[in-house]
Scaffold this motif. Structure first.
Motif, mmCIF file in Angstrom:
data_model
loop_
_atom_site.group_PDB
_atom_site.id
_atom_site.type_symbol
_atom_site.label_atom_id
_atom_site.label_comp_id
_atom_site.label_asym_id
_atom_site.label_seq_id
_atom_site.Cartn_x
_atom_site.Cartn_y
_atom_site.Cartn_z
ATOM 1 N N PHE A 113 0.995 -1.334 -0.203
ATOM 2 C CA PHE A 113 0.099 -0.236 0.120
ATOM 3 C C PHE A 113 0.204 1.360 -0.211
ATOM 4 C CE2 PHE A 113 -2.275 -3.442 2.223
ATOM 5 C CZ PHE A 113 -3.405 -3.506 1.436
ATOM 6 N N GLY A 114 2.225 1.210 -0.609
ATOM 7 C CA GLY A 114 3.122 2.099 -0.269
ATOM 8 C C GLY A 114 2.959 2.966 -1.403
ATOM 9 N N PRO A 115 4.256 4.497 -1.637
ATOM 10 C CA PRO A 115 4.034 4.963 -2.660
ATOM 11 C C PRO A 115 4.550 3.997 -3.494
ATOM 12 C CG PRO A 115 5.837 5.861 -0.951
ATOM 13 C CD PRO A 115 4.761 4.674 0.275
ATOM 14 N N ARG A 116 5.105 3.010 -3.973
ATOM 15 C CA ARG A 116 5.682 1.986 -4.688
ATOM 16 C C ARG A 116 4.993 1.428 -5.680
ATOM 17 N NH1 ARG A 116 11.900 1.891 -3.549
ATOM 18 N NH2 ARG A 116 11.811 1.334 -5.671
ATOM 19 N N ILE A 117 4.045 0.536 -5.220
ATOM 20 C CA ILE A 117 2.848 -0.071 -5.247
ATOM 21 C C ILE A 117 1.782 0.671 -5.539
ATOM 22 C CG2 ILE A 117 1.509 -2.076 -5.378
ATOM 23 C CD1 ILE A 117 4.594 -3.007 -4.622
ATOM 24 N N GLY A 118 1.501 1.349 -4.750
ATOM 25 C CA GLY A 118 -0.006 2.266 -4.453
ATOM 26 C C GLY A 118 -1.762 0.902 -4.603
ATOM 27 N N LEU A 119 -1.639 -0.325 -4.377
ATOM 28 C CA LEU A 119 -2.354 -0.732 -4.286
ATOM 29 C C LEU A 119 -3.534 -0.008 -3.793
ATOM 30 C CD1 LEU A 119 -2.576 -4.278 -5.297
ATOM 31 C CD2 LEU A 119 -2.802 -4.353 -3.067
ATOM 32 N N THR A 120 -4.531 -0.024 -4.326
ATOM 33 C CA THR A 120 -5.989 0.300 -4.134
ATOM 34 C C THR A 120 -6.641 -1.027 -2.987
ATOM 35 O OG1 THR A 120 -7.280 0.285 -5.934
ATOM 36 C CG2 THR A 120 -5.745 2.611 -5.564
ATOM 37 N N SER A 121 -7.608 -0.544 -2.938
ATOM 38 C CA SER A 121 -8.405 -1.531 -2.532
ATOM 39 C C SER A 121 -9.218 -1.884 -3.473
ATOM 40 C CB SER A 121 -9.981 -1.243 -1.579
ATOM 41 O OG SER A 121 -10.163 0.363 -2.217
ATOM 42 N N LEU A 122 -9.653 -1.542 -4.756
ATOM 43 C CA LEU A 122 -10.515 -2.182 -5.364
ATOM 44 C C LEU A 122 -9.383 -3.172 -6.567
ATOM 45 C CD1 LEU A 122 -13.245 -1.772 -6.987
ATOM 46 C CD2 LEU A 122 -12.390 -0.436 -8.729
ATOM 47 N N ALA A 123 -8.075 -2.805 -6.848
ATOM 48 C CA ALA A 123 -6.741 -3.263 -6.904
ATOM 49 C C ALA A 123 -6.547 -4.602 -6.071
ATOM 50 C CB ALA A 123 -5.654 -2.081 -7.029
ATOM 51 N N GLY A 124 -6.502 -4.918 -4.669
ATOM 52 C CA GLY A 124 -6.383 -5.954 -4.157
ATOM 53 C C GLY A 124 -7.435 -6.884 -4.742
ATOM 54 N N VAL A 125 -8.899 -6.327 -4.115
ATOM 55 C CA VAL A 125 -9.316 -7.526 -4.280
ATOM 56 C C VAL A 125 -9.939 -8.113 -5.903
ATOM 57 C CG1 VAL A 125 -12.136 -7.585 -5.660
ATOM 58 C CG2 VAL A 125 -11.640 -6.181 -3.872
ATOM 59 N N THR A 126 -8.959 -8.042 -7.155
ATOM 60 C CA THR A 126 -8.392 -8.587 -7.751
ATOM 61 C C THR A 126 -7.574 -9.129 -8.370
ATOM 62 O OG1 THR A 126 -9.160 -5.904 -9.322
ATOM 63 C CG2 THR A 126 -7.941 -7.640 -10.449
ATOM 64 N N LEU A 127 -6.757 -8.245 -7.259
ATOM 65 C CA LEU A 127 -4.533 -8.619 -6.887
ATOM 66 C C LEU A 127 -5.783 -10.592 -6.042
ATOM 67 C CD1 LEU A 127 -2.039 -9.537 -6.652
ATOM 68 C CD2 LEU A 127 -2.031 -8.277 -4.601
ATOM 69 N N LEU A 128 -6.669 -10.386 -5.178
ATOM 70 C CA LEU A 128 -6.478 -11.724 -4.381
ATOM 71 C C LEU A 128 -7.671 -12.684 -4.913
ATOM 72 C CD1 LEU A 128 -7.506 -10.011 -0.548
ATOM 73 C CD2 LEU A 128 -5.139 -11.171 -1.635
ATOM 74 N N GLY A 129 -8.771 -12.361 -6.615
ATOM 75 C CA GLY A 129 -8.791 -13.076 -7.344
ATOM 76 C C GLY A 129 -8.932 -13.725 -7.999
ATOM 77 N N THR A 130 -7.261 -13.338 -8.666
ATOM 78 C CA THR A 130 -6.873 -13.802 -9.355
ATOM 79 C C THR A 130 -4.936 -14.514 -8.759
ATOM 80 O OG1 THR A 130 -4.875 -12.155 -9.171
ATOM 81 C CG2 THR A 130 -5.878 -11.758 -10.563
ATOM 82 N N ILE A 131 -5.229 -14.598 -7.025
ATOM 83 C CA ILE A 131 -4.098 -15.477 -6.318
ATOM 84 C C ILE A 131 -5.162 -16.972 -6.299
ATOM 85 C CG2 ILE A 131 -3.669 -15.302 -4.461
ATOM 86 C CD1 ILE A 131 -2.463 -12.859 -4.211
ATOM 87 N N ASP A 132 -6.641 -16.436 -5.555
ATOM 88 C CA ASP A 132 -7.264 -17.466 -5.544
ATOM 89 C C ASP A 132 -7.452 -18.534 -6.875
ATOM 90 O OD1 ASP A 132 -8.649 -19.247 -4.468
ATOM 91 O OD2 ASP A 132 -10.832 -17.967 -4.588
ATOM 92 N N GLN A 133 -7.489 -17.378 -7.834
ATOM 93 C CA GLN A 133 -7.436 -17.919 -9.670
ATOM 94 C C GLN A 133 -6.207 -19.453 -9.403
ATOM 95 O OE1 GLN A 133 -8.544 -15.636 -12.328
ATOM 96 N NE2 GLN A 133 -10.632 -15.518 -11.796
ATOM 97 N N ARG A 134 -5.294 -18.634 -9.680
ATOM 98 C CA ARG A 134 -3.903 -19.611 -10.188
ATOM 99 C C ARG A 134 -4.018 -20.821 -8.981
ATOM 100 N NH1 ARG A 134 -0.868 -21.701 -10.647
ATOM 101 N NH2 ARG A 134 0.903 -21.882 -10.998
ATOM 102 N N TYR A 135 -3.595 -20.016 -7.330
ATOM 103 C CA TYR A 135 -2.764 -20.962 -6.686
ATOM 104 C C TYR A 135 -3.927 -21.460 -6.077
ATOM 105 C CZ TYR A 135 1.002 -18.222 -7.155
ATOM 106 O OH TYR A 135 1.961 -17.660 -8.430
ATOM 107 N N GLY A 136 -5.435 -21.460 -5.687
ATOM 108 C CA GLY A 136 -6.378 -21.973 -5.097
ATOM 109 C C GLY A 136 -6.263 -21.670 -3.853
ATOM 110 N N VAL A 137 -5.347 -20.600 -2.910
ATOM 111 C CA VAL A 137 -5.795 -20.243 -2.119
ATOM 112 C C VAL A 137 -5.937 -18.811 -2.049
ATOM 113 C CG1 VAL A 137 -3.972 -18.473 0.025
ATOM 114 C CG2 VAL A 137 -3.357 -21.110 -1.785
ATOM 115 N N ASP A 138 -7.394 -18.776 -1.121
ATOM 116 C CA ASP A 138 -8.273 -17.898 -0.575
ATOM 117 C C ASP A 138 -7.588 -16.986 0.906
ATOM 118 O OD1 ASP A 138 -9.892 -16.081 -0.524
ATOM 119 O OD2 ASP A 138 -12.288 -18.014 -0.367
#
Lengths: 92, 377
Positions: free
Chosen positions: A39-64
């Motif tokens: 969430f720092g300035p270099r990456i600047g993840l937002t809450s909406l982007a975070g939802v996308t990220l956790l969704g793709t992690i679940d799809q890719r690895y099956g880790v919810d």
């Protein structure tokens, strides 16, 4: 050895997923220190982007992550997220 | 039993209308002229009544896309609909696109269609979506009868249209996303709710899911907001395309103390409910509202900031937002020692907290955030 290799592969791939979710250049995220805050300035993840990220992690690895980590402690840095995903992969 | 039994009106954000045999009697592509068929007066009246209660209308018609051009030629009809889909694709696909364009869940749609096939297709492929025949529309309206008509509700259709214009501008804008966001000139103001803002705050409590921290009911919110030591804050937003009105509400409970209470307790700002509209999703407004509340808490002398979180299937975005704001689990437990207002954690919820010392997170550079000091005395 295998665990170390697997963790390195997860980290490499997660960097790419993080870049995709945060709309950053993959090459830039690939070079960031592992302790860079999500969430720092270099990456600047937002809450909406975070939802996308956790969704793709679940799809890719099956880790919810959302279900397994109530207070989302794993969403600190590239390293903590890698640790979390890698450790839950091994328990499968 | 009525078809609208077990119907939760708060879950319905948009009614999707079929055209041929539903909005009008004729089949548009079969008409001899290029004129649009005349819509049924009862259908238009129903659409207007729904709009007054904050429910949008859209179109899903399996027909030639040119029918949409004919619709564009009749602005007084066209203006009633957002994100209309006229094509030969399956209705389930049209409904998915409507939900995506409007930024709402597909389950928040209801299809009105005279074709049993189309209703069945949507029910089969989108199990969360309710479908109705045109003759069921009066029952649908009846389900909304009790809902309070607020100024915000009435304005909702217009606001979504503003958003459509904004998105069309976004598709044309040449430059980076951040340059576009700056160009939009977004302004967020945060302040204590005035009396006339309370119905909209209650509406946000009832209608928001993705960005709702605890699911506190509107009744409980109304009760707590008027009790000692509590304050209701709202966030309003404008941009170059228009005024979005109140897009966020937060109840602040200042009766709590750190545990164990220290003699020189700096005080705690507890937030039993934080709720934000998805209308302005993806623009940093939710984060900016939360961060500004933390700044106000610190300015008011509080040492700690807490938010009650009840995780649901829908509110992951809120959980990530709270994490982004540095809020972590506390050991505050059900019932809480102080106040007894029932705002602390219960079995399925947690109280997250953080200190207000040191650096607080900053809002996105493209958002102008300011305090509103127009609250009633």
């Amino acid at each position: 050895m295998t665990d170390t290799r697997e963790r390195a592969a997860v980290e490499r791939e997660l960097r790419s997923l993080i870049a995709g979710a945060a709309r950053l250049d993959e090459a830039v995220v690939a070079e960031l220190p592992a302790d860079t805050d999500l969430f720092g300035p270099r990456i600047g993840l937002t809450s909406l982007a975070g939802v996308t990220l956790l969704g793709t992690i679940d799809q890719r690895y099956g880790v919810d992550v959302a279900a397994l980590d109530l207070s989302l402690d794993s969403l600190q840095s590239i390293a903590t997220l890698t640790d979390f995903v890698a450790s839950h992969l091994q328990s499968h | 039993m009525s078809v609208t039994d077990r119907f939760d009106p708060d879950g319905v954000k948009c009614v999707v209308w079929d055209l041929d045999g539903t909005l009008w009697d004729e089949i548009a592509v079969e008409s001899a002229t290029d004129d649009l068929p005349t819509p049924r007066p009862a259908a238009l009246a129903a659409i207007d009544e729904l709009a007054a209660r904050g429910v949008l209308s859209s179109i899903a018609s399996r027909s030639a896309p040119s029918v949409l051009d004919r619709l564009d030629a009749v602005p007084e009809v066209r203006a009633r609909f957002l994100a209309p889909q006229v094509s030969w694709q399956d209705k389930s696909e049209s409904l998915r696109r409507i939900a995506k364009d409007l930024g709402i869940a597909v389950e928040a749609l209801v299809l009105v269609d005279d074709s049993p096939y189309e209703r069945a297709e949507v029910e089969a492929l989108l199990p969360g979506v309710r479908t109705l025949a045109p003759e069921d529309v009066p029952a649908l309206l009846a389900a909304f009868e009790g809902r309070e008509v607020t100024a915000e509700s009435r304005e909702r259709v217009r606001r979504y249209r503003t958003e459509e214009t904004r998105r069309a501008e976004g598709e044309r804008f040449e430059g980076s996303r951040e340059e576009f966001l700056r160009w939009c000139d977004m302004r967020l103001t945060v302040g204590a709710a005035t009396a006339d803002e309370i119905p909209r705050a209650l509406e946000l409590a009832a209608r928001t899911h993705r960005l709702n921290s605890s699911g506190l009911t509107p009744d409980r919110l109304r009760e707590l907001a008027s009790s000692d030591g509590h304050e209701l804050y709202t966030a309003r937003m404008t941009d170059r395309f228009g005024d979005y009105g109140i897009i966020g509400a937060a109840l602040v409970d200042r009766t709590r103390r750190t545990r164990p209470a220290a003699p020189a307790d700096p005080g705690v700002w507890s937030v039993p409910l934080l709720a934000l509209s998805c209308r302005v999703a993806g623009r940093g407004a939710a984060a900016a509202f939360l961060f500004r509340l933390m700044e106000r808490a610190r300015a008011a002398g509080a040492g700690e900031f807490r938010v009650t979180l009840r995780p649901t299937d829908a509110n992951l975005e809120m959980r990530i937002l709270l994490r982004q704001a540095g809020l972590r689990r506390t050991d505050e437990i059900a019932g809480g020692a102080a106040g007894g207002t029932g705002t602390a954690a219960t079995a399925d919820s947690a109280v997250l907290g953080r200190t207000l010392q040191g650096d607080l997170p900053g809002s996105p550079a493209w958002l102008h955030v300011s305090d509103r000091e127009d609250a009633e005395a």
